[in-house]
Write a protein that holds these residues in place. Structure first.
Motif, PDB file in Angstrom:
ATOM      1  N   PRO A 230       9.273  52.353  10.115  1.00 53.39           N
ATOM      2  CA  PRO A 230      10.184  53.459   9.854  1.00 53.39           C
ATOM      3  C   PRO A 230      10.978  53.213   8.579  1.00 53.39           C
ATOM      4  CG  PRO A 230      11.173  52.009  11.458  1.00 53.39           C
ATOM      5  CD  PRO A 230       9.791  51.467  11.190  1.00 53.39           C
ATOM      6  N   TYR A 231      11.401  54.291   7.961  1.00 53.74           N
ATOM      7  CA  TYR A 231      12.129  54.154   6.709  1.00 53.74           C
ATOM      8  C   TYR A 231      13.573  53.723   6.932  1.00 53.74           C
ATOM      9  CZ  TYR A 231       8.027  56.618   5.036  1.00 53.74           C
ATOM     10  OH  TYR A 231       6.737  56.976   4.768  1.00 53.74           O
ATOM     11  N   LEU A 232      14.168  54.139   8.032  1.00 46.54           N
ATOM     12  CA  LEU A 232      15.547  53.766   8.331  1.00 46.54           C
ATOM     13  C   LEU A 232      15.607  52.363   8.921  1.00 46.54           C
ATOM     14  CD1 LEU A 232      16.768  57.091  10.013  1.00 46.54           C
ATOM     15  CD2 LEU A 232      17.264  56.305   7.686  1.00 46.54           C
ATOM     16  N   ASP A 233      16.694  51.637   8.594  1.00 45.18           N
ATOM     17  CA  ASP A 233      16.909  50.309   9.163  1.00 45.18           C
ATOM     18  C   ASP A 233      17.535  50.395  10.554  1.00 45.18           C
ATOM     19  OD1 ASP A 233      15.924  48.944   6.939  1.00 45.18           O
ATOM     20  OD2 ASP A 233      17.888  48.948   5.952  1.00 45.18           O
ATOM     21  N   ARG A 234      18.338  51.421  10.753  1.00 41.94           N
ATOM     22  CA  ARG A 234      19.044  51.587  12.013  1.00 41.94           C
ATOM     23  C   ARG A 234      19.026  53.061  12.416  1.00 41.94           C
ATOM     24  NH1 ARG A 234      22.157  47.616  13.828  1.00 41.94           N
ATOM     25  NH2 ARG A 234      23.416  49.109  15.004  1.00 41.94           N
ATOM     26  N   LEU A 235      19.094  53.269  13.719  1.00 42.41           N
ATOM     27  CA  LEU A 235      19.111  54.630  14.231  1.00 42.41           C
ATOM     28  C   LEU A 235      20.040  54.689  15.438  1.00 42.41           C
ATOM     29  CD1 LEU A 235      17.889  57.515  14.092  1.00 42.41           C
ATOM     30  CD2 LEU A 235      16.106  56.712  15.661  1.00 42.41           C
ATOM     31  N   THR A 236      20.930  55.672  15.428  1.00 43.99           N
ATOM     32  CA  THR A 236      21.814  55.926  16.562  1.00 43.99           C
ATOM     33  C   THR A 236      21.439  57.269  17.163  1.00 43.99           C
ATOM     34  OG1 THR A 236      23.644  54.688  15.559  1.00 43.99           O
ATOM     35  CG2 THR A 236      24.199  56.236  17.328  1.00 43.99           C
ATOM     36  N   ILE A 237      21.211  57.287  18.470  1.00 44.53           N
ATOM     37  CA  ILE A 237      20.901  58.533  19.178  1.00 44.53           C
ATOM     38  C   ILE A 237      22.034  58.809  20.151  1.00 44.53           C
ATOM     39  CG2 ILE A 237      19.314  59.708  20.731  1.00 44.53           C
ATOM     40  CD1 ILE A 237      17.046  58.058  19.589  1.00 44.53           C
ATOM     41  N   ARG A 238      22.575  60.019  20.081  1.00 45.76           N
ATOM     42  CA  ARG A 238      23.660  60.416  20.973  1.00 45.76           C
ATOM     43  C   ARG A 238      23.303  61.721  21.664  1.00 45.76           C
ATOM     44  NH1 ARG A 238      28.324  61.875  18.607  1.00 45.76           N
ATOM     45  NH2 ARG A 238      27.538  61.982  16.477  1.00 45.76           N
ATOM     46  N   VAL A 239      23.849  61.922  22.843  1.00 46.35           N
ATOM     47  CA  VAL A 239      23.642  63.147  23.604  1.00 46.35           C
ATOM     48  C   VAL A 239      24.835  64.060  23.395  1.00 46.35           C
ATOM     49  CG1 VAL A 239      23.367  64.139  25.904  1.00 46.35           C
ATOM     50  CG2 VAL A 239      22.226  61.988  25.322  1.00 46.35           C
ATOM     51  N   LEU A 240      24.556  65.299  23.029  1.00 41.63           N
ATOM     52  CA  LEU A 240      25.606  66.303  22.864  1.00 41.63           C
ATOM     53  C   LEU A 240      25.061  67.610  23.426  1.00 41.63           C
ATOM     54  CD1 LEU A 240      28.470  66.534  21.776  1.00 41.63           C
ATOM     55  CD2 LEU A 240      27.543  67.131  19.546  1.00 41.63           C
ATOM     56  N   THR A 241      25.557  68.015  24.569  1.00 43.12           N
ATOM     57  CA  THR A 241      24.991  69.178  25.262  1.00 43.12           C
ATOM     58  C   THR A 241      25.484  70.502  24.706  1.00 43.12           C
ATOM     59  OG1 THR A 241      26.726  69.098  26.953  1.00 43.12           O
ATOM     60  CG2 THR A 241      24.701  67.874  27.393  1.00 43.12           C
ATOM     61  N   ASP A 242      26.639  70.517  24.064  1.00 46.25           N
ATOM     62  CA  ASP A 242      27.193  71.769  23.557  1.00 46.25           C
ATOM     63  C   ASP A 242      26.526  72.145  22.241  1.00 46.25           C
ATOM     64  OD1 ASP A 242      29.412  73.223  21.728  1.00 46.25           O
ATOM     65  OD2 ASP A 242      29.707  73.749  23.842  1.00 46.25           O
ATOM     66  N   ALA A 243      25.914  73.340  22.203  1.00 45.18           N
ATOM     67  CA  ALA A 243      25.130  73.750  21.038  1.00 45.18           C
ATOM     68  C   ALA A 243      25.990  73.898  19.791  1.00 45.18           C
ATOM     69  CB  ALA A 243      24.415  75.063  21.340  1.00 45.18           C
ATOM     70  N   THR A 244      27.160  74.485  19.927  1.00 53.27           N
ATOM     71  CA  THR A 244      28.035  74.680  18.768  1.00 53.27           C
ATOM     72  C   THR A 244      28.482  73.350  18.200  1.00 53.27           C
ATOM     73  OG1 THR A 244      28.816  76.792  19.654  1.00 53.27           O
ATOM     74  CG2 THR A 244      30.184  75.736  17.972  1.00 53.27           C
ATOM     75  N   GLN A 245      28.820  72.410  19.069  1.00 54.56           N
ATOM     76  CA  GLN A 245      29.222  71.084  18.591  1.00 54.56           C
ATOM     77  C   GLN A 245      28.077  70.377  17.881  1.00 54.56           C
ATOM     78  OE1 GLN A 245      31.161  68.576  21.493  1.00 54.56           O
ATOM     79  NE2 GLN A 245      32.301  70.289  22.374  1.00 54.56           N
ATOM     80  N   ARG A 246      26.862  70.525  18.389  1.00 51.23           N
ATOM     81  CA  ARG A 246      25.720  69.893  17.719  1.00 51.23           C
ATOM     82  C   ARG A 246      25.577  70.425  16.299  1.00 51.23           C
ATOM     83  NH1 ARG A 246      23.005  70.995  22.465  1.00 51.23           N
ATOM     84  NH2 ARG A 246      21.709  72.584  21.454  1.00 51.23           N
ATOM     85  N   TYR A 247      25.586  71.738  16.186  1.00 50.05           N
ATOM     86  CA  TYR A 247      25.404  72.348  14.870  1.00 50.05           C
ATOM     87  C   TYR A 247      26.512  71.925  13.903  1.00 50.05           C
ATOM     88  CZ  TYR A 247      25.031  75.850  11.210  1.00 50.05           C
ATOM     89  OH  TYR A 247      24.924  76.477   9.992  1.00 50.05           O
ATOM     90  N   ASN A 248      27.751  72.020  14.356  1.00 46.75           N
ATOM     91  CA  ASN A 248      28.873  71.686  13.487  1.00 46.75           C
ATOM     92  C   ASN A 248      28.874  70.212  13.109  1.00 46.75           C
ATOM     93  OD1 ASN A 248      29.819  74.318  13.460  1.00 46.75           O
ATOM     94  ND2 ASN A 248      31.231  74.009  15.167  1.00 46.75           N
ATOM     95  N   THR A 249      28.420  69.359  14.014  1.00 45.10           N
ATOM     96  CA  THR A 249      28.381  67.929  13.719  1.00 45.10           C
ATOM     97  C   THR A 249      27.420  67.624  12.586  1.00 45.10           C
ATOM     98  OG1 THR A 249      28.934  67.387  16.015  1.00 45.10           O
ATOM     99  CG2 THR A 249      27.965  65.638  14.693  1.00 45.10           C
ATOM    100  N   VAL A 250      26.258  68.279  12.584  1.00 45.20           N
ATOM    101  CA  VAL A 250      25.311  68.088  11.488  1.00 45.20           C
ATOM    102  C   VAL A 250      25.811  68.764  10.215  1.00 45.20           C
ATOM    103  CG1 VAL A 250      22.974  68.626  10.680  1.00 45.20           C
ATOM    104  CG2 VAL A 250      23.315  67.775  12.989  1.00 45.20           C
ATOM    105  N   LEU A 251      26.359  69.953  10.345  1.00 45.37           N
ATOM    106  CA  LEU A 251      26.836  70.701   9.174  1.00 45.37           C
ATOM    107  C   LEU A 251      27.911  69.925   8.426  1.00 45.37           C
ATOM    108  CD1 LEU A 251      26.586  73.433   7.647  1.00 45.37           C
ATOM    109  CD2 LEU A 251      28.467  74.266   9.089  1.00 45.37           C
ATOM    110  N   THR A 252      28.776  69.228   9.150  1.00 41.78           N
ATOM    111  CA  THR A 252      29.888  68.502   8.528  1.00 41.78           C
ATOM    112  C   THR A 252      29.555  67.047   8.224  1.00 41.78           C
ATOM    113  OG1 THR A 252      30.804  67.990  10.724  1.00 41.78           O
ATOM    114  CG2 THR A 252      31.604  69.988   9.620  1.00 41.78           C
TER     115      THR A 252
END
Length: 519
Positions: A230-252
């Motif tokens: 893989p190209y990344l050295d590290r990867l963090t996976i988190r669970v976020l069930t709220d759709a608006t929060q997911r979108y805003n988290t990536v947008l910001t």
């Protein structure tokens, strides 16, 4: 059928900014960014919808927004497919049949080891596939594995499998299920608690830590077979069930990628400085009504629910009108498309059926299970609200954790719940969902004519014969109402500025080893 399309790739225009620095601490050169050459290094954060109940690959679901990206990260893939439906090989070198899908020979890539140092060989695959097939494991992929009547280790790198019915495209059962993920049998023998603390796979990443209801921290696997990925050295996976929060988290910039399940987020991302990868799939989200017990062991109850729901109103309430409703089984781009409607809203018919059932002492009262994700919860709330406008029907909505879904699948102890069946080619997925004897037939309806059509669609090599078979399938779905399709799956991924390499296979299964960051 074109499965994948890019809605917005404005982020690629920002690649020249890579000369200023790299995402997550990586350093990039302008020539690499401008030419689109993947940049190695750095760390990434991915959001997914569902919390895993275990890191055992047999317990993970290999479809779009829940745990698919996690399974791919830890265990890699035997086989993937592309937008044309062509299969490609990873940890497997080939998967071939000489008898039209009655038997297959799986060849394993030589020299691959698990992260605990033990070999990934044919015996390891057999152990994993037998576990998925075992009802005691409670795997969401048991129906796919149940098609395998026997498996035989021919040599160290060759496994022969015999199927219950000829299935020429059985590789599709691998790409859309946990059969694609192989764990070290040595690690599995230590028990679930020990395995969850130190899962051993042959994927692009290995586990550093897992805080339940928190972050899953992964690091690059130095043993991974497909260097420099893989190209990344590290990867963090988190669970976020709220759709608006997911979108805003990536947008910001709070996360790099969200594995998405909502049409609204995909629509909002269009026009922003974000890249979006979407799969176009047939089938969709459906309501499973358990015909093994009252009230849905009566056809009239199933038909009444199907007629009572205003799907345009549901689209507005759940998807802000952006959803793609599943009015037919197949997209009109599919060779198996038929304009046979799967259901039709008819309030008068719905109320008449509810009244008839009540007069027979069978008032429709049931518990409806949905999950914490925004989409699932809103579907449940809207259907409950719509049914409240009718007499002689009562829906009790219960929101349960995604991890409990496996238990419901195994015990069939439910009245109604939300599930999904999405696919490019209908086989082998459709028979596992609707076949009368399939363990993944959540509704439990056993219709002989439907079964014959499903089997013909599975075993035939003629497209014309398959089209005729699936026309019958659609007619029987309309007549017997074993389930109610709601909307197409919003199977996609959204990435922030400077994030590249969104590649999905199967049913929206994101490949984390392809992701790289130039911001």
């Amino acid at each position: 059928m074109l499965r994948r399309k890019v809605l917005a790739i404005a982020a690629l225009g920002a690649m020249a900014l890579a000369a200023c620095g790299g995402g997550g601490g990586s350093e990039t050169g302008s020539s690499e960014a401008e030419t689109g050459i993947p940049v190695a290094g750095g760390s990434g954060q991915i959001l997914m919808v569902g919390e895993p109940r275990s890191l055992d690959p047999a317990a993970l679901g290999n479809a779009y927004a829940a745990t698919a990206v996690l399974g791919n990260a830890l265990y890699g893939t035997l086989i993937t497919d592309d937008e044309s439906g062509e299969f490609h090989y990873g940890l497997a070198e080939s998967f071939t049949t000489t008898d039209n899908g009655a038997t297959f020979a799986l060849k394993i890539r030589p020299g691959v080891t698990f992260s605990d140092g033990t070999p990934l060989n044919a015996e390891a695959v057999k152990v994993n596939w037998d576990r998925v097939k075992d009802p005691a494991t409670g795997s969401p992929s048991r129906a796919e594995a149940a098609s395998i009547t026997s498996s035989e280790v021919v040599d160290d790198l060759t496994l022969k499998v015999t199927l219950s019915n000829p299935t020429p495209r059985f590789a599709g059962s691998i790409t859309t299920s946990s059969l694609n993920w192989i764990a070290s049998p040595t690690a599995l023998q230590k028990g679930q608690q020990a395995f969850d603390a130190a899962p051993a796979g042959a994927g692009p990443f290995t586990l550093e830590s897992w805080a339940r209801q928190g972050a899953i921290e992964l690091t690059k696997n130095p043993r991974y077979w497909d260097a420099p990925k893989p190209y990344l050295d590290r990867l963090t996976i988190r669970v976020l069930t709220d759709a608006t929060q997911r979108y805003n988290t990536v947008l910001t910039g709070g996360a790099d990628v969200t594995v998405e399940s909502t049409w609204q987020n995909l629509a909002k991302a269009d026009g922003q400085n974000l890249s979006v990868d979407v799969q176009s799939l047939n089938g969709g989200i459906y309501l499973a009504m358990n015909s093994r017990r009252a009230p849905f062991n009566d056809l009239r109850a199933r038909q009444a629910i199907a007629a009572a729901i205003d799907f345009d109103a549901l689209n507005s309430a759940v998807y802000n009108g952006e959803g793609k409703l599943a009015e037919t089984l197949f997209e009109n781009t599919s060779p198996f498309y038929s304009d046979t409607p799967l259901r039709k809203t008819d309030r008068a018919t719905a109320q008449r059926l509810f009244d008839e059932l009540a007069a027979d002492g069978k008032s429709v009262s049931f518990t409806f299970y949905s999950f914490p994700s925004s989409e699932s919860r809103l579907i449940g709330e809207n259907i409950q609200a719509q049914l409240s406008s009718y007499q002689n029907v009562k829906a009790n909505l219960q929101v349960i954790d995604q991890s409990k879904f496996g238990e419901l699948r195994a015990t069939y102890d439910f009245d109604m719940l939300i599930s999904s069946a999405m696919f490019q080619d209908p086989e082998p997925r459709l028979l596992t969902v609707l076949g009368g004897r399939s363990p993944s037939n959540l509704g439990g309806l056993n219709d002989a004519e439907l079964d014959r059509a499903l089997l013909a669609g599975r075993t035939s090599t003629s497209e014309a014969d398959r089209k005729a078979a699936y026309a019958t399938v659609q007619e029987r779905i309309q007549a017997t109402t074993p389930l109610i399709f709601i909307a197409r799956i919003a199977s996609g991924a959204i990435a922030g500025e400077g994030v590249h390499g969104l590649v999905q296979y199967g049913s929206g299964s994101l490949l984390p080893e392809e992701i790289w960051i130039s911001k």
